[in-house]
Design a protein around this motif. Structure first.
Motif, mmCIF file in Angstrom:
data_model
loop_
_atom_site.group_PDB
_atom_site.id
_atom_site.type_symbol
_atom_site.label_atom_id
_atom_site.label_comp_id
_atom_site.label_asym_id
_atom_site.label_seq_id
_atom_site.Cartn_x
_atom_site.Cartn_y
_atom_site.Cartn_z
ATOM 1 N N PHE A 192 45.030 -2.765 -20.244
ATOM 2 C CA PHE A 192 44.613 -2.133 -19.925
ATOM 3 C C PHE A 192 45.254 -0.408 -19.744
ATOM 4 C CE2 PHE A 192 41.567 0.496 -18.116
ATOM 5 C CZ PHE A 192 40.297 0.578 -18.301
ATOM 6 N N SER A 193 46.236 -0.234 -18.982
ATOM 7 C CA SER A 193 46.693 1.191 -19.176
ATOM 8 C C SER A 193 47.117 2.199 -20.954
ATOM 9 C CB SER A 193 47.971 1.065 -18.365
ATOM 10 O OG SER A 193 48.557 0.431 -18.793
ATOM 11 N N THR A 194 47.680 0.722 -21.790
ATOM 12 C CA THR A 194 48.374 1.287 -22.546
ATOM 13 C C THR A 194 46.758 1.228 -23.214
ATOM 14 O OG1 THR A 194 49.824 -0.006 -22.607
ATOM 15 C CG2 THR A 194 49.791 0.435 -24.907
ATOM 16 N N ILE A 195 46.023 0.803 -24.293
ATOM 17 C CA ILE A 195 44.657 1.317 -24.356
ATOM 18 C C ILE A 195 43.918 2.348 -24.397
ATOM 19 C CG2 ILE A 195 42.344 0.607 -25.497
ATOM 20 C CD1 ILE A 195 43.977 -2.237 -25.094
ATOM 21 N N ALA A 196 43.718 3.020 -23.048
ATOM 22 C CA ALA A 196 42.886 3.244 -22.053
ATOM 23 C C ALA A 196 43.613 5.183 -22.489
ATOM 24 C CB ALA A 196 42.606 3.459 -20.625
ATOM 25 N N LEU A 197 45.386 4.782 -22.231
ATOM 26 C CA LEU A 197 45.918 6.318 -22.349
ATOM 27 C C LEU A 197 46.400 6.550 -24.132
ATOM 28 C CD1 LEU A 197 49.301 5.768 -19.422
ATOM 29 C CD2 LEU A 197 47.117 7.374 -19.252
ATOM 30 N N ALA A 198 46.132 5.284 -24.333
ATOM 31 C CA ALA A 198 45.972 5.758 -26.630
ATOM 32 C C ALA A 198 44.540 6.636 -26.198
ATOM 33 C CB ALA A 198 46.975 5.065 -26.832
ATOM 34 N N CYS A 199 43.715 5.903 -26.106
ATOM 35 C CA CYS A 199 42.231 6.792 -26.069
ATOM 36 C C CYS A 199 42.259 8.366 -25.177
ATOM 37 C CB CYS A 199 41.429 6.320 -25.517
ATOM 38 S SG CYS A 199 41.115 4.188 -26.484
ATOM 39 N N GLY A 200 42.951 8.361 -25.249
ATOM 40 C CA GLY A 200 43.397 10.091 -23.254
ATOM 41 C C GLY A 200 43.658 10.622 -24.767
ATOM 42 N N LEU A 201 44.876 10.359 -24.939
ATOM 43 C CA LEU A 201 45.859 11.126 -26.031
ATOM 44 C C LEU A 201 45.002 11.736 -27.117
ATOM 45 C CD1 LEU A 201 49.905 9.628 -25.555
ATOM 46 C CD2 LEU A 201 48.294 12.171 -24.534
ATOM 47 N N PHE A 202 44.201 10.895 -27.964
ATOM 48 C CA PHE A 202 43.966 11.035 -29.059
ATOM 49 C C PHE A 202 43.145 11.671 -29.072
ATOM 50 C CE2 PHE A 202 40.549 9.194 -31.478
ATOM 51 C CZ PHE A 202 40.867 9.532 -33.031
ATOM 52 N N SER A 203 41.735 11.615 -27.779
ATOM 53 C CA SER A 203 40.601 12.254 -27.833
ATOM 54 C C SER A 203 40.843 13.734 -27.185
ATOM 55 C CB SER A 203 39.819 11.066 -26.169
ATOM 56 O OG SER A 203 40.393 11.429 -25.178
ATOM 57 N N GLY A 204 42.311 13.934 -26.939
ATOM 58 C CA GLY A 204 43.256 15.037 -25.774
ATOM 59 C C GLY A 204 43.410 16.047 -27.241
ATOM 60 N N VAL A 205 44.322 14.948 -28.531
ATOM 61 C CA VAL A 205 43.923 16.047 -29.662
ATOM 62 C C VAL A 205 43.123 16.359 -30.664
ATOM 63 C CG1 VAL A 205 44.796 15.420 -32.107
ATOM 64 C CG2 VAL A 205 46.249 15.283 -29.992
#
Length: 298
Positions: A192-205
């Protein structure tokens, strides 16, 4: 290369998903020796093509004040890509199951929905910035929470394992979950942390592209957050493909290392302009040197 990628259309990845779905649905009718490999291949091709299509749509061209990746068309395609990525995860994790019969039809339905709402008006850049900021904050929060929970589950696992070796488990007032339950919790937190942080970085970009037209790739917070994500992806792949890592203390040690990377990332974010909430006029000069620039007026 860009010219080749610009030729990617919705038909390309829809066809890949359709082939994978047909192969999934015909599992019970006839046997194909390389069926799993073919399904995996078409699924990966579909995901890569769809991701390339979305990335190209997110390239700023300065011809409009509409936000990047800020239409219902984009959101539907993003959701379908996320669901297809979940299918790939199950395909790698449990290749003998037929979850594609349940996951791929909604993927295709979401793509059909995207085509249906393609002419809907986009959000403005200001609206898009606010939307992606909320997604970024929530995803990073949930991802960090999962890393912390995984770390605590790992601590409890090691304590309970030690108590069992000393034959003290179940005695006294301290009662912890069994090792199997803690191991499952550890594993789920890692995924879950891998998926959530990937979404976080993508949305941050996307948030920064909508706000400034550029991304501060050289900021400490961005660099350490990227390192944390790379570690989580590597740890997740290690856990999936290396079966001995699913037993004993190995998963606990993986979550311990993830917690260390999380602490370093937080320290980097809090000591950088990103974490101190500097004004939004423009990124620092160090950031703009390797950023994606938005052409046109701001």
């Amino acid at each position: 290369m860009i010219q080749f990628l610009s030729g990617i259309s919705v038909t390309c990845f829809v066809t890949s998903y359709l082939v994978a779905l047909v192969l999934e649905l015909t599992r019970t009718w006839f046997e194909i020796p390389v069926r799993r490999i073919v399904i995996l291949g078409f699924t990966v091709v579909g995901l890569v093509l769809q991701l390339a299509y979305l990335i190209l749509r997110a390239q700023p061209d300065g011809t409009t004040e509409a936000g990047l990746m800020a239409t219902w068309y984009d959101w539907s395609l993003l959701l379908s890509w996320g669901l297809a990525a979940c299918y790939l995860f199950f395909l790698l994790r449990r290749p003998e199951t037929t979850v594609g019969s349940f996951l791929l039809p909604p993927v295709l339905a979401l793509i059909a929905l995207a085509i249906y709402v393609q002419d809907s008006p986009p959000f403005s850049r200001e609206e898009a910035t606010g939307i992606w900021r909320n997604v970024h904050a929530m995803a990073m929060l949930l991802g960090s929470l999962a890393v912390l929970l995984g770390f605590l589950a790992g601590v409890m696992y090691l304590v309970q394992s030690s108590r069992l070796k000393q034959k003290r488990a179940g005695r006294g007032r301290v009662r912890l979950p069994n090792l199997e339950g803690l191991q499952h919790l550890n594993r789920r937190c890692l995924y879950f942390s891998t998926i959530a942080l990937a979404c976080g970085l993508f949305s941050g970009v996307l948030m920064n592209l909508n706000r400034w037209g550029s991304v501060g790739w050289t900021e400490r917070g961005v660099i350490f957050s990227g390192i944390l994500l790379l570690w989580l992806v590597a740890a997740t792949l290690f856990e999936i493909f290396y079966r001995p890592s699913r037993r004993g203390r190995k998963v606990a040690y993986l979550t311990f290392a993830s917690f260390v990377f999380l602490v370093l990332a937080f320290a980097a974010v809090l000591t950088s302009p990103h974490g101190r909430g500097l004004p939004d006029e423009a990124p620092s000069s160090a950031d703009t040197s390797i950023s994606l620039n938005w052409k046109g007026t701001r």
